[in-house]
Design a protein around this motif. Structure first.
Motif, PDB file in Angstrom:
ATOM      1  N   PRO A 122       0.835  -1.215   0.000  1.00  0.00           N
ATOM      2  CA  PRO A 122       0.000   0.000   0.000  1.00  0.00           C
ATOM      3  C   PRO A 122       0.860   1.251   0.000  1.00  0.00           C
ATOM      4  O   PRO A 122       1.977   1.258   0.536  1.00  0.00           O
ATOM      5  CB  PRO A 122      -0.799  -0.129   1.301  1.00  0.00           C
ATOM      6  CG  PRO A 122       0.049  -0.975   2.193  1.00  0.00           C
ATOM      7  CD  PRO A 122       0.819  -1.907   1.299  1.00  0.00           C
ATOM      8  N   PRO A 123       0.365   2.364  -0.561  1.00  0.00           N
ATOM      9  CA  PRO A 123       1.090   3.637  -0.484  1.00  0.00           C
ATOM     10  C   PRO A 123       0.858   4.281   0.879  1.00  0.00           C
ATOM     11  O   PRO A 123       0.142   3.748   1.732  1.00  0.00           O
ATOM     12  CB  PRO A 123       0.434   4.453  -1.604  1.00  0.00           C
ATOM     13  CG  PRO A 123      -0.975   3.946  -1.626  1.00  0.00           C
ATOM     14  CD  PRO A 123      -0.898   2.476  -1.287  1.00  0.00           C
ATOM     15  N   ARG A 124       1.433   5.450   1.078  1.00  0.00           N
ATOM     16  CA  ARG A 124       1.283   6.135   2.362  1.00  0.00           C
ATOM     17  C   ARG A 124      -0.130   6.700   2.544  1.00  0.00           C
ATOM     18  O   ARG A 124      -0.568   6.948   3.672  1.00  0.00           O
ATOM     19  CB  ARG A 124       2.315   7.258   2.475  1.00  0.00           C
ATOM     20  CG  ARG A 124       3.745   6.748   2.441  1.00  0.00           C
ATOM     21  CD  ARG A 124       4.748   7.868   2.527  1.00  0.00           C
ATOM     22  NE  ARG A 124       6.097   7.352   2.349  1.00  0.00           N
ATOM     23  CZ  ARG A 124       6.821   6.786   3.316  1.00  0.00           C
ATOM     24  NH1 ARG A 124       6.305   6.692   4.528  1.00  0.00           N
ATOM     25  NH2 ARG A 124       8.028   6.321   3.075  1.00  0.00           N
ATOM     26  N   LEU A 125      -0.827   6.933   1.442  1.00  0.00           N
ATOM     27  CA  LEU A 125      -2.163   7.519   1.509  1.00  0.00           C
ATOM     28  C   LEU A 125      -3.094   6.782   0.552  1.00  0.00           C
ATOM     29  O   LEU A 125      -2.745   6.555  -0.615  1.00  0.00           O
ATOM     30  CB  LEU A 125      -2.100   9.004   1.129  1.00  0.00           C
ATOM     31  CG  LEU A 125      -3.429   9.764   1.047  1.00  0.00           C
ATOM     32  CD1 LEU A 125      -4.121   9.797   2.407  1.00  0.00           C
ATOM     33  CD2 LEU A 125      -3.203  11.182   0.507  1.00  0.00           C
ATOM     34  N   VAL A 126      -4.267   6.387   1.043  1.00  0.00           N
ATOM     35  CA  VAL A 126      -5.303   5.773   0.213  1.00  0.00           C
ATOM     36  C   VAL A 126      -6.524   6.679   0.279  1.00  0.00           C
ATOM     37  O   VAL A 126      -7.102   6.884   1.358  1.00  0.00           O
ATOM     38  CB  VAL A 126      -5.673   4.359   0.702  1.00  0.00           C
ATOM     39  CG1 VAL A 126      -6.768   3.759  -0.171  1.00  0.00           C
ATOM     40  CG2 VAL A 126      -4.442   3.452   0.699  1.00  0.00           C
ATOM     41  N   LEU A 127      -6.907   7.255  -0.861  1.00  0.00           N
ATOM     42  CA  LEU A 127      -8.068   8.136  -0.947  1.00  0.00           C
ATOM     43  C   LEU A 127      -9.266   7.337  -1.436  1.00  0.00           C
ATOM     44  O   LEU A 127      -9.183   6.681  -2.482  1.00  0.00           O
ATOM     45  CB  LEU A 127      -7.791   9.293  -1.906  1.00  0.00           C
ATOM     46  CG  LEU A 127      -6.616  10.212  -1.549  1.00  0.00           C
ATOM     47  CD1 LEU A 127      -6.412  11.261  -2.633  1.00  0.00           C
ATOM     48  CD2 LEU A 127      -6.856  10.893  -0.200  1.00  0.00           C
ATOM     49  N   LEU A 128     -10.374   7.393  -0.703  1.00  0.00           N
ATOM     50  CA  LEU A 128     -11.571   6.614  -1.029  1.00  0.00           C
ATOM     51  C   LEU A 128     -12.732   7.539  -1.373  1.00  0.00           C
ATOM     52  O   LEU A 128     -12.869   8.623  -0.818  1.00  0.00           O
ATOM     53  CB  LEU A 128     -11.967   5.722   0.151  1.00  0.00           C
ATOM     54  CG  LEU A 128     -10.917   4.741   0.695  1.00  0.00           C
ATOM     55  CD1 LEU A 128     -11.539   3.918   1.831  1.00  0.00           C
ATOM     56  CD2 LEU A 128     -10.385   3.828  -0.393  1.00  0.00           C
ATOM     57  N   ALA A 171       2.769  -2.681   5.578  1.00  0.00           N
ATOM     58  CA  ALA A 171       3.766  -1.835   4.911  1.00  0.00           C
ATOM     59  C   ALA A 171       4.968  -1.529   5.793  1.00  0.00           C
ATOM     60  O   ALA A 171       6.032  -1.144   5.293  1.00  0.00           O
ATOM     61  CB  ALA A 171       3.108  -0.528   4.471  1.00  0.00           C
ATOM     62  N   GLY A 172       4.819  -1.670   7.123  1.00  0.00           N
ATOM     63  CA  GLY A 172       5.907  -1.329   8.029  1.00  0.00           C
ATOM     64  C   GLY A 172       6.053   0.159   8.220  1.00  0.00           C
ATOM     65  O   GLY A 172       7.109   0.654   8.629  1.00  0.00           O
ATOM     66  N   ARG A 173       5.005   0.934   7.906  1.00  0.00           N
ATOM     67  CA  ARG A 173       4.989   2.391   8.085  1.00  0.00           C
ATOM     68  C   ARG A 173       3.529   2.826   8.138  1.00  0.00           C
ATOM     69  O   ARG A 173       2.635   2.048   7.832  1.00  0.00           O
ATOM     70  CB  ARG A 173       5.718   3.106   6.940  1.00  0.00           C
ATOM     71  CG  ARG A 173       5.250   2.668   5.573  1.00  0.00           C
ATOM     72  CD  ARG A 173       5.913   3.435   4.451  1.00  0.00           C
ATOM     73  NE  ARG A 173       5.758   2.770   3.173  1.00  0.00           N
ATOM     74  CZ  ARG A 173       4.616   2.661   2.498  1.00  0.00           C
ATOM     75  NH1 ARG A 173       3.502   3.179   2.986  1.00  0.00           N
ATOM     76  NH2 ARG A 173       4.574   2.040   1.336  1.00  0.00           N
ATOM     77  N   LYS A 174       3.294   4.062   8.463  1.00  0.00           N
ATOM     78  CA  LYS A 174       1.940   4.566   8.598  1.00  0.00           C
ATOM     79  C   LYS A 174       1.256   4.655   7.236  1.00  0.00           C
ATOM     80  O   LYS A 174       1.811   5.215   6.283  1.00  0.00           O
ATOM     81  CB  LYS A 174       1.963   5.951   9.258  1.00  0.00           C
ATOM     82  CG  LYS A 174       0.600   6.603   9.436  1.00  0.00           C
ATOM     83  CD  LYS A 174      -0.270   5.853  10.430  1.00  0.00           C
ATOM     84  CE  LYS A 174      -1.591   6.583  10.673  1.00  0.00           C
ATOM     85  NZ  LYS A 174      -2.501   5.798  11.527  1.00  0.00           N
ATOM     86  N   VAL A 175       0.051   4.098   7.135  1.00  0.00           N
ATOM     87  CA  VAL A 175      -0.794   4.215   5.939  1.00  0.00           C
ATOM     88  C   VAL A 175      -2.095   4.894   6.361  1.00  0.00           C
ATOM     89  O   VAL A 175      -2.813   4.392   7.232  1.00  0.00           O
ATOM     90  CB  VAL A 175      -1.085   2.838   5.317  1.00  0.00           C
ATOM     91  CG1 VAL A 175      -2.079   2.980   4.156  1.00  0.00           C
ATOM     92  CG2 VAL A 175       0.197   2.170   4.830  1.00  0.00           C
ATOM     93  N   ARG A 176      -2.384   6.048   5.763  1.00  0.00           N
ATOM     94  CA  ARG A 176      -3.601   6.787   6.104  1.00  0.00           C
ATOM     95  C   ARG A 176      -4.710   6.484   5.088  1.00  0.00           C
ATOM     96  O   ARG A 176      -4.445   6.328   3.896  1.00  0.00           O
ATOM     97  CB  ARG A 176      -3.331   8.291   6.119  1.00  0.00           C
ATOM     98  CG  ARG A 176      -2.437   8.729   7.272  1.00  0.00           C
ATOM     99  CD  ARG A 176      -2.270  10.232   7.311  1.00  0.00           C
ATOM    100  NE  ARG A 176      -1.550  10.737   6.145  1.00  0.00           N
ATOM    101  CZ  ARG A 176      -2.038  11.627   5.286  1.00  0.00           C
ATOM    102  NH1 ARG A 176      -3.264  12.103   5.443  1.00  0.00           N
ATOM    103  NH2 ARG A 176      -1.311  12.038   4.253  1.00  0.00           N
ATOM    104  N   ILE A 177      -5.940   6.428   5.574  1.00  0.00           N
ATOM    105  CA  ILE A 177      -7.114   6.270   4.717  1.00  0.00           C
ATOM    106  C   ILE A 177      -7.980   7.508   4.886  1.00  0.00           C
ATOM    107  O   ILE A 177      -8.317   7.892   6.013  1.00  0.00           O
ATOM    108  CB  ILE A 177      -7.903   5.004   5.087  1.00  0.00           C
ATOM    109  CG1 ILE A 177      -7.065   3.755   4.752  1.00  0.00           C
ATOM    110  CG2 ILE A 177      -9.234   4.953   4.348  1.00  0.00           C
ATOM    111  CD1 ILE A 177      -7.740   2.452   5.126  1.00  0.00           C
TER     112      ILE A 177
END
Length: 621
Positions: A319-325, A343-349
């Protein structure tokens, strides 16, 4: 003696109620099964007892959930340590079991990347798909091979990096055509130094990272310096590269200034069908988009469809760092936590409400709406064709799964069998299969024998995996490339396997082998033809041509692999890297086979133990 009437299997909310006393408040996954044991639905719960008790109520459910409860005859449960584990387990089971009432994202292909290889003094830039095992810098994902190829084409114009293989690079004695058309700097023949080439690689990587302003400034400064020094030929070359870079930036469909890295996911639902559009934004650039048509689980709401799609989509993808829905999901924090863990890092939705991110969603939604309209139109046409096919071949109903078989070989060499699948949604490429012909007793070119081997392997496996024919993997119609002889040979095999009830039709070229004069053969029936111009005839021709294309592609791949094979492939411990080192040192596999042990030990990357293994392999033979 009278037969005792069988007691009906209890189903519904009463059965579900009976499980409540065995459950506690643990997180976990539950499965709802019908009276035959087929899985109807897989769900996850933060609190299993609370979730299952909601199904035990006789009223207050949506029509979809009410149908699911009514069909439920038993349940299965698995507890987990956390709700995140339950979420991941739920999606794995959905993809594995494909329950009727679950949302299922049906396309699970990997995405291509651009690889700047770092295993060579003059790095190669190329398309890469699959596991990231090769040393180098990876940039992606791109939505399709076409998006990668367009970007590579642009990078060649601007940065003049090579795309040839290491073997081709080492064998060149003069520059290739790419140098002549100003798409390569010809490092293979020393037209550029290692340091200058490294500068080009660095510029290309800055471009792929979105730092294009710095690249433009550098090119403009170098062009001015060359002009001041009256090196007009070099200045003109730099001007051309600068112009190409400007064109690349202007031709990008979307260049969001405020979004560096994100996936834009938009859902449109209509008529019980759904389309999800995914746009890939990387380095402030649009790297393409792809549409998906998830199965909606017999009428799930948008929030459930979106959540199931997102969790299944990133099951095998980073996943990327940001997922826009475009739509809110029920467990946004939970899904974000699961993706961050992966991902081993923060992923924001986020579900954006204004600004540039909202505009990105609006564009993706427009694409989703248009794609679904096209899909629904194509599906309506496909339904008419399947109905026409059923009428032409006297089938009981329009087929849901058509399997088309073909063979490809050259005088029996590198023989391959191929199966393609078509249905209500067109060609189902994820179901295509190729069969390497293994029969050692076959006469070269024996098409009957090849077809019998392919069908035997296909249906033996089906009988083993699904003897009760519960899954949708069983075909409703077989199309065989050939006439009466092929049909008889296949019928014989089907009788031996005990699957005589699968309709089968042979498609022969007909008079003068002319397109449009195809003859159709069924076992022990007179051949017949369809009228020229009949849409069903064109449909059959498309399916046969697709099977032929797929078979030829599989055959060419097998032949190419055989052409590139060397005796080194069979040496234990010699993989691709050592094979390259040996061929670069000795020039050919034959020279490796004749080499002394001391010469083998002198090759860089070949240890004394491996050298002895190679020497013994060839000299014992």
């Amino acid at each position: 003696m009278t037969d005792t009437p069988t007691k009906p299997v209890p189903r519904g909310h009463e059965v579900i109620q009976s499980y409540l006393r065995t459950l506690d408040a643990s997180p976990g996954v539950y499965r709802m099964l019908d009276e035959k044991g087929a899985v109807l639905y897989v769900g996850k719960a933060r609190n299993l007892k609370a979730r299952v008790s909601s199904y035990a109520r006789p009223t207050g459910h949506t029509p979809r959930i009410a149908r699911m409860i009514r069909d439920t005859a038993s349940m299965m449960f698995l507890t987990t340590r956390t709700e995140v584990e339950a979420l991941l387990l739920e999606q794995n089971l959905i993809k594995q079991l494909k329950p009727r009432y679950n949302v299922l994202a049906r396309d699970d292909k990997s995405f291509p990347n651009i690889l700047v290889s770092k295993e060579h003094a003059f790095p190669q830039i190329k398309k890469h798909r699959g596991a990231k095992k090769e040393k180098g810098a990876y940039y992606g994902p791109f939505a399709s091979a076409g998006a990668v190829n367009r970007t590579l084409n642009q990078l060649q114009k601007v940065f003049l990096l090579r795309n040839c293989s290491d073997a081709t690079f080492e064998s060149r004695t003069r520059p290739c055509l790419l140098y002549q058309i100003k798409r390569c700097s010809a490092p293979c023949v020393g037209y550029i130094s290692e340091a200058d080439y490294a500068g080009l690689v660095s510029d290309a990587e800055r471009f792929l990272q979105g730092r294009t302003t710095k690249v433009q400034e550098t090119l403009a400064a170098e062009m001015q310096a060359a002009s001041d020094a009256m090196e007009f030929e070099r200045a003109a070359a730099l001007r051309d590269r600068l112009k190409a870079l400007t064109y690349v930036q202007g031709s990008q469909a979307v260049n969001p200034a405020g979004v560096t890295e994100a996936d834009v996911v938009a859902l449109h639902m209509e008529g019980g069908q759904a389309c999800v559009q995914v746009f890939f934004i990387r380095a402030n650039q649009n790297w393409g988009n792809r549409d998906y048509y998830p199965r909606t689980g017999s009428g799930a709401e948008a929030a459930e469809v979106m959540q199931a799609f997102v969790t299944q989509f990133y099951d095998q993808k980073d996943p990327p760092r940001l997922v826009l829905l475009s739509d809110e999901i029920e467990d946004a924090d939970l899904v974000s936590e699961a993706l961050s863990e992966k991902a081993g890092r923060k992923v924001r939705i986020e579900v954006p409400q204004r600004g540039e991110k909202k505009d990105l969603i609006a564009g993706a939604l427009r694409n989703a709406r248009e794609s679904l309209a096209r899909k629904m139109s194509e599906t309506a046409t496909q339904s008419k064709l399947l109905a026409g096919l059923a009428e032409a071949f006297d089938l009981d109903a329009p087929p849901s799964r058509i399997e088309v078989y073909d063979n490809s070989h050259i005088q029996g060499a590198h023989a391959v069998g191929a199966m393609i699948v078509a249905g209500p949604e067109g060609f189902v490429k994820s179901q295509y299969r190729k069969f390497n012909i293994k029969g050692e007793d076959l006469t070269p070119g024996d098409d009957f024998g090849m077809m019998k081997e392919v069908l035997t392997r296909r249906f033996k496996r089906l009988l083993k995996e699904d003897p009760d024919r519960q899954s949708d993997a069983w075909p409703d119609l077989l199309l065989i490339d050939g006439g009466a002889g092929q049909v008889s040979a296949v019928h014989e095999i089907m009788v031996e396997l005990g699957v005589e009830d699968v309709p089968m039709v042979g498609v022969a070229k007909g008079i003068d082998r002319d397109l449009g004069k195809e003859e159709f053969h069924r076992f022990k029936e007179r051949p017949f033809v369809l009228k020229r111009g009949d849409p069903v005839l064109y449909f059959i021709q498309r399916m046969r041509d697709e099977a032929h294309r797929f078979a030829i592609g599989a055959h060419r791949a097998k032949r190419s692999k055989a052409v590139g094979a060397t005796p080194l492939d069979d040496v234990p411990g010699v993989g691709a890297t050592r094979k390259r080192a040996l061929l670069a040192h000795f020039g050919s596999a034959k020279a490796v086979a004749r080499a002394d042990l001391s010469d083998l030990k002198a090759v860089e990357g070949i240890s004394d133990t491996i050298a002895e293994t190679i020497y013994d392999f060839f000299h014992e033979k």
